[in-house]
Design a protein around this motif. Structure first.
Motif, PDB file in Angstrom:
ATOM      1  N   GLU A  44      14.450 -34.539  27.588  1.00  0.00           N
ATOM      2  CA  GLU A  44      13.571 -33.651  28.365  1.00  0.00           C
ATOM      3  C   GLU A  44      12.163 -34.236  28.375  1.00  0.00           C
ATOM      4  N   GLN A  45      11.530 -34.219  29.497  1.00  0.00           N
ATOM      5  CA  GLN A  45      10.169 -34.750  29.589  1.00  0.00           C
ATOM      6  C   GLN A  45       9.200 -33.829  28.848  1.00  0.00           C
ATOM      7  N   ILE A  46       8.225 -34.464  28.181  1.00  0.00           N
ATOM      8  CA  ILE A  46       7.193 -33.682  27.479  1.00  0.00           C
ATOM      9  C   ILE A  46       6.200 -33.153  28.505  1.00  0.00           C
ATOM     10  N   THR A  47       5.903 -31.876  28.405  1.00  0.00           N
ATOM     11  CA  THR A  47       4.914 -31.256  29.288  1.00  0.00           C
ATOM     12  C   THR A  47       3.610 -31.068  28.525  1.00  0.00           C
TER      13      THR A  47
ATOM     14  N   ASN B  15      -4.784 -25.810  23.976  1.00  0.00           N
ATOM     15  CA  ASN B  15      -4.146 -27.055  24.413  1.00  0.00           C
ATOM     16  C   ASN B  15      -2.703 -27.066  23.896  1.00  0.00           C
ATOM     17  N   PHE B  16      -1.740 -27.206  24.816  1.00  0.00           N
ATOM     18  CA  PHE B  16      -0.339 -27.038  24.440  1.00  0.00           C
ATOM     19  C   PHE B  16       0.523 -28.215  24.883  1.00  0.00           C
ATOM     20  N   LEU B  17       1.587 -28.381  24.113  1.00  0.00           N
ATOM     21  CA  LEU B  17       2.628 -29.371  24.399  1.00  0.00           C
ATOM     22  C   LEU B  17       3.956 -28.630  24.361  1.00  0.00           C
ATOM     23  N   THR B  18       4.829 -28.879  25.376  1.00  0.00           N
ATOM     24  CA  THR B  18       6.129 -28.216  25.407  1.00  0.00           C
ATOM     25  C   THR B  18       7.228 -29.273  25.469  1.00  0.00           C
ATOM     26  N   VAL B  19       8.227 -29.139  24.573  1.00  0.00           N
ATOM     27  CA  VAL B  19       9.370 -30.038  24.543  1.00  0.00           C
ATOM     28  C   VAL B  19      10.529 -29.294  23.885  1.00  0.00           C
ATOM     29  N   GLY B  20      11.742 -29.502  24.410  1.00  0.00           N
ATOM     30  CA  GLY B  20      12.903 -28.834  23.825  1.00  0.00           C
ATOM     31  C   GLY B  20      12.806 -27.330  23.895  1.00  0.00           C
ATOM     32  N   ASN B  21      12.248 -26.829  24.977  1.00  0.00           N
ATOM     33  CA  ASN B  21      12.101 -25.376  25.177  1.00  0.00           C
ATOM     34  C   ASN B  21      11.249 -24.718  24.092  1.00  0.00           C
ATOM     35  N   ARG B  22      10.386 -25.489  23.480  1.00  0.00           N
ATOM     36  CA  ARG B  22       9.492 -24.919  22.462  1.00  0.00           C
ATOM     37  C   ARG B  22       8.071 -25.405  22.731  1.00  0.00           C
ATOM     38  N   THR B  23       7.100 -24.522  22.590  1.00  0.00           N
ATOM     39  CA  THR B  23       5.703 -24.848  22.873  1.00  0.00           C
ATOM     40  C   THR B  23       4.904 -24.921  21.576  1.00  0.00           C
TER      41      THR B  23
END
Length: 341
Positions: A162-165, A190-198
């Motif tokens: 999954e791409q990192i958002t 400031n947030f990072l989302t990966v693997g359906n977790r933020t």
């Protein structure tokens, strides 16, 4: 005349008694009568004689009696010596018991005092990474953990990750030289989302050389961006640095370095962490740990494949502050490592 006759009669009786006492034909009763008549007793004479005679010498002991007496004397001396030894042994046992009791009381008293462990660690020497797990029990994972970071990333399984958002934007910040590295605390939002977790960005800091390696290759520096979700789980984003053109975010940090170690500078200008992220978003991912004490595990690692460029001058400035501040890589055997296609 009458008196004279009486004296003569007495002399006769005495003489007769003396002579008749030796005569064996005269019976003992007659002898007693004669002696009594004369007013003299034979026993009296014998007692008088025996009292004046010397006493008989003591009887000599036989050899058997001598041996028995020697054995008795030896046994008495042995018993006396044994009694002394028993008394000394009892005294030693009592002294040992007292000392043991005092030592136990001292240990119990010491046990009630809260033990203060050192929080001092470094990247070299006796307080270096090899001893982190020994310095403080709370850091035991540094020496015994089986998912420790950093690692030499090898044999990654290529999958459709999954791409990192990234939801980063310009934010306030402060810069601290904490004695181990330059640490930048970033304002909230400031947030990072990966693997359906933020996860929210908390801070980022620098290591020299890079702690991570890719197929054995190391880099001159690395930036670690620390993120945390609402449940306290950590996601660590690693950006490898290589020599190239100046990096604007790094220059902003260098411009606001505090003048003293363990000091903090709080600039007025904002900083945009998105300017650190490379254009290519492919990455490696694995489960690991924090790379500094207490080395807690359960950290999600995201290592960007494309390095970020920084100028030689920017790297040289950090190297003057921290020539070495990287933990050695740990074995990656048994790890599941995934990478983007």
């Amino acid at each position: 005349m009458r008196t004279l006759l009486t004296l003569l009669a007495c002399c006769y009786v005495v003489t007769a008694a003396a002579n008749n006492e030796k005569d064996p034909l005269i019976s003992p009763s007659t002898k007693s009568a004669l002696v009594g008549a004369a007013g003299v007793t034979s026993t009296g004479s014998s007692a008088s004689a025996s009292s004046s005679a010397p006493s008989a010498p003591p009887r000599k002991l036989t050899e058997r009696e001598k041996e028995a007496q020697a054995e008795a004397d030896l046994s008495a001396r042995i018993q006396e010596r044994l009694a002394i030894m028993r008394a000394n042994q009892a005294a030693r046992v009592a002294a040992a018991a007292k000392a043991k009791k005092q030592a136990a009381a001292k240990e119990a008293a010491i046990a009630t005092i809260p033990k203060v462990y050192s929080n001092v660690w470094s990247y070299e020497g006796e307080t270096g990474p090899a001893n982190w797990g020994k310095i403080n029990p709370a850091w035991a994972k540094c020496g015994t953990g089986n998912r420790q970071s950093p690692i030499d990333i090898r044999d990654g399984m290529k999958v459709d990750l999954e791409q990192i958002t990234f939801d980063y934007h310009p934010s306030s910040f402060n810069v601290t030289d904490n004695g181990h590295t330059v640490q930048v605390m970033v304002g909230s939002g400031n947030f990072l989302t990966v693997g359906n977790r933020t996860y929210e960005l908390i801070q980022f800091h620098f290591h020299r050389p890079s702690e991570e390696r890719i197929n054995g290759k190391g880099y001159e520096m690395v930036v670690h961006l620390v993120h945390k979700d609402g449940e306290g789980r950590i996601a660590m984003l690693a950006l490898l640095l290589e020599r190239g053109k100046p990096q604007p975010v790094i220059q902003t940090v260098w411009n606001n370095l505090p003048l003293e170690k363990l000091d903090t500078a709080a600039p007025v200008e904002p900083l945009d962490p998105l300017d650190l992220i490379p254009a290519r978003r492919d990455y490696f991912t694995f489960m690991g740990s924090m790379t500094t004490p207490p080395c807690n595990e359960g950290v999600l690692w995201l290592v960007m494949k494309e390095p970020v460029q920084a100028s030689p001058a920017q790297m040289a400035l950090f190297s003057r502050l921290y020539p070495l501040n990287a933990r050695p890589t740990q074995p990656s055997a048994g790890r599941i490592i995934k990478e983007s296609n």
